[in-house]
Design a protein around this motif. Sequence first.
Motif, PDB file in Angstrom:
ATOM      1  N   SER A 137       0.856  -1.180   0.000  1.00  0.00           N
ATOM      2  CA  SER A 137       0.000   0.000   0.000  1.00  0.00           C
ATOM      3  C   SER A 137       0.895   1.235   0.000  1.00  0.00           C
ATOM      4  CB  SER A 137      -0.892   0.007   1.240  1.00  0.00           C
ATOM      5  OG  SER A 137      -0.098   0.195   2.411  1.00  0.00           O
ATOM      6  N   ILE A 138       0.297   2.404  -0.194  1.00  0.00           N
ATOM      7  CA  ILE A 138       1.062   3.654  -0.157  1.00  0.00           C
ATOM      8  C   ILE A 138       1.726   3.834   1.212  1.00  0.00           C
ATOM      9  CG2 ILE A 138       0.872   6.158  -0.188  1.00  0.00           C
ATOM     10  CD1 ILE A 138       0.751   5.064  -2.945  1.00  0.00           C
ATOM     11  N   ALA A 139       0.972   3.555   2.276  1.00  0.00           N
ATOM     12  CA  ALA A 139       1.529   3.712   3.626  1.00  0.00           C
ATOM     13  C   ALA A 139       2.694   2.753   3.844  1.00  0.00           C
ATOM     14  CB  ALA A 139       0.442   3.474   4.671  1.00  0.00           C
ATOM     15  N   GLU A 140       2.554   1.524   3.366  1.00  0.00           N
ATOM     16  CA  GLU A 140       3.626   0.536   3.531  1.00  0.00           C
ATOM     17  C   GLU A 140       4.864   0.914   2.726  1.00  0.00           C
ATOM     18  OE1 GLU A 140       0.672  -3.293   4.340  1.00  0.00           O
ATOM     19  OE2 GLU A 140       1.270  -2.754   2.305  1.00  0.00           O
ATOM     20  N   LEU A 141       4.661   1.501   1.554  1.00  0.00           N
ATOM     21  CA  LEU A 141       5.798   1.994   0.768  1.00  0.00           C
ATOM     22  C   LEU A 141       6.587   3.026   1.562  1.00  0.00           C
ATOM     23  CD1 LEU A 141       7.477   2.717  -1.811  1.00  0.00           C
ATOM     24  CD2 LEU A 141       5.621   4.314  -2.380  1.00  0.00           C
ATOM     25  N   HIS A 142       5.885   3.979   2.166  1.00  0.00           N
ATOM     26  CA  HIS A 142       6.565   5.034   2.917  1.00  0.00           C
ATOM     27  C   HIS A 142       7.372   4.455   4.079  1.00  0.00           C
ATOM     28  CE1 HIS A 142       3.960   7.685   0.603  1.00  0.00           C
ATOM     29  NE2 HIS A 142       4.634   8.719   1.066  1.00  0.00           N
ATOM     30  N   PRO A 198       1.543  14.425   3.741  1.00  0.00           N
ATOM     31  CA  PRO A 198       0.273  15.122   3.524  1.00  0.00           C
ATOM     32  C   PRO A 198      -0.919  14.211   3.797  1.00  0.00           C
ATOM     33  CG  PRO A 198       1.263  14.513   1.430  1.00  0.00           C
ATOM     34  CD  PRO A 198       2.279  14.188   2.492  1.00  0.00           C
ATOM     35  N   GLU A 199      -2.046  14.812   4.122  1.00  0.00           N
ATOM     36  CA  GLU A 199      -3.257  14.022   4.349  1.00  0.00           C
ATOM     37  C   GLU A 199      -3.642  13.257   3.091  1.00  0.00           C
ATOM     38  OE1 GLU A 199      -6.475  16.229   5.951  1.00  0.00           O
ATOM     39  OE2 GLU A 199      -5.327  17.022   7.649  1.00  0.00           O
ATOM     40  N   ASP A 200      -3.448  13.884   1.940  1.00  0.00           N
ATOM     41  CA  ASP A 200      -3.701  13.233   0.658  1.00  0.00           C
ATOM     42  C   ASP A 200      -2.365  12.768   0.094  1.00  0.00           C
ATOM     43  OD1 ASP A 200      -4.354  12.408  -1.866  1.00  0.00           O
ATOM     44  OD2 ASP A 200      -5.071  14.358  -2.573  1.00  0.00           O
ATOM     45  N   SER A 201      -2.155  11.450   0.041  1.00  0.00           N
ATOM     46  CA  SER A 201      -0.863  10.927  -0.422  1.00  0.00           C
ATOM     47  C   SER A 201      -0.599  11.254  -1.881  1.00  0.00           C
ATOM     48  CB  SER A 201      -0.804   9.409  -0.224  1.00  0.00           C
ATOM     49  OG  SER A 201      -1.808   8.757  -0.999  1.00  0.00           O
ATOM     50  N   GLY A 230      13.767   4.467  15.652  1.00  0.00           N
ATOM     51  CA  GLY A 230      13.008   3.244  15.458  1.00  0.00           C
ATOM     52  C   GLY A 230      11.901   3.113  16.485  1.00  0.00           C
ATOM     53  N   GLY A 231      10.809   2.454  16.089  1.00  0.00           N
ATOM     54  CA  GLY A 231       9.770   2.310  17.086  1.00  0.00           C
ATOM     55  C   GLY A 231       8.458   1.742  16.593  1.00  0.00           C
ATOM     56  N   LYS A 232       8.153   1.846  15.301  1.00  0.00           N
ATOM     57  CA  LYS A 232       6.841   1.401  14.840  1.00  0.00           C
ATOM     58  C   LYS A 232       6.713  -0.110  14.762  1.00  0.00           C
ATOM     59  CE  LYS A 232       5.175   5.373  12.241  1.00  0.00           C
ATOM     60  NZ  LYS A 232       4.664   5.826  10.937  1.00  0.00           N
ATOM     61  N   GLY A 233       7.774  -0.802  14.414  1.00  0.00           N
ATOM     62  CA  GLY A 233       7.701  -2.244  14.315  1.00  0.00           C
ATOM     63  C   GLY A 233       7.418  -2.715  12.905  1.00  0.00           C
ATOM     64  N   GLU A 234       7.757  -3.969  12.672  1.00  0.00           N
ATOM     65  CA  GLU A 234       7.658  -4.526  11.331  1.00  0.00           C
ATOM     66  C   GLU A 234       6.216  -4.698  10.857  1.00  0.00           C
ATOM     67  OE1 GLU A 234      10.158  -7.884  10.519  1.00  0.00           O
ATOM     68  OE2 GLU A 234      11.673  -7.208  11.946  1.00  0.00           O
ATOM     69  N   GLU A 235       5.246  -4.603  11.765  1.00  0.00           N
ATOM     70  CA  GLU A 235       3.855  -4.730  11.337  1.00  0.00           C
ATOM     71  C   GLU A 235       3.435  -3.584  10.425  1.00  0.00           C
ATOM     72  OE1 GLU A 235       3.861  -2.311  15.088  1.00  0.00           O
ATOM     73  OE2 GLU A 235       4.792  -4.195  14.438  1.00  0.00           O
ATOM     74  N   ARG A 236       4.237  -2.527  10.371  1.00  0.00           N
ATOM     75  CA  ARG A 236       3.939  -1.405   9.484  1.00  0.00           C
ATOM     76  C   ARG A 236       4.357  -1.689   8.046  1.00  0.00           C
ATOM     77  NH1 ARG A 236       0.333   1.920  10.879  1.00  0.00           N
ATOM     78  NH2 ARG A 236       1.281   3.507   9.556  1.00  0.00           N
ATOM     79  N   LEU A 237       5.118  -2.743   7.840  1.00  0.00           N
ATOM     80  CA  LEU A 237       5.576  -3.100   6.502  1.00  0.00           C
ATOM     81  C   LEU A 237       4.612  -4.095   5.867  1.00  0.00           C
ATOM     82  CD1 LEU A 237       9.364  -3.576   7.327  1.00  0.00           C
ATOM     83  CD2 LEU A 237       8.264  -1.534   6.373  1.00  0.00           C
TER      84      LEU A 237
END
Length: 254
Positions: A137-142, A198-201, A230-237
Amino acid sequence: MSAFPTPTGNPSDPSLTSHGVTQSLELAAHLSSPDFHPKPFRIYSSPFYRCLQTIQPSVERLKAGAKSGEISVEEGVDLDVRVEDGIGEWFGPTSYFTHPSPSPPSELASHFPTLFHPSTPEAEYTPHVLPSRQGESIAELHDRVATAVAGIIADVDAEITQVESSQRPEDRTSKAILLVSHAAPLIAIGRALTGNMPEDSGEEDFNVFTAGLSKFVRRARGSGNGVGDGGKGEERLAPGTKILRRGTAVPDWQ
């Protein structure tokens, strides 16, 4: 399958158009000119053919200039390209098929022998991140590119510290890292480095072009790696994404 053959046999890995080749030569002239400073201290590239083809003239000109003395390079500079999958191309998520993998560095070295260390490229550099073949997804790419860039900056910081350990403070200078990637990952890299999402990717906040060059300046020495801690964790990928280095973590970059 693509109707047109590609150098690596990967239908998702085409070469540059003739116009793109011309632009790569213009980029080389710019990077090697006396007006461009600082020259790259380290060079990292996506593993896709067109990125390496884009940077090839620049690397060859920089290496030739450094060897002849025409271009002044600093102590510790390494102009061999490091292939980092974590800044590779973005493919959207799918559950119906797997996206093609880019060629390994050893095969890429057969196409671009002047870009790599004479030994096996895999022996010289291990990527931080291997993207999921199911897409992202776009979020996962970032988060993926933020993770890779944080790892790259940490690596180069350590290498700079080693070089500077034998230098007088007044002899130490700013260093530049050159990242060679694609449109979507480059936009994500810009957002990760600045912390501005941005709110709109789809917002056009970072303009990227073929053989274009964007410059990001670190806020201050000692202010972190530029993409948060570091801090979000691999679940964000994306599922299937692999972190290949111990100590590499998804940063809290926003």
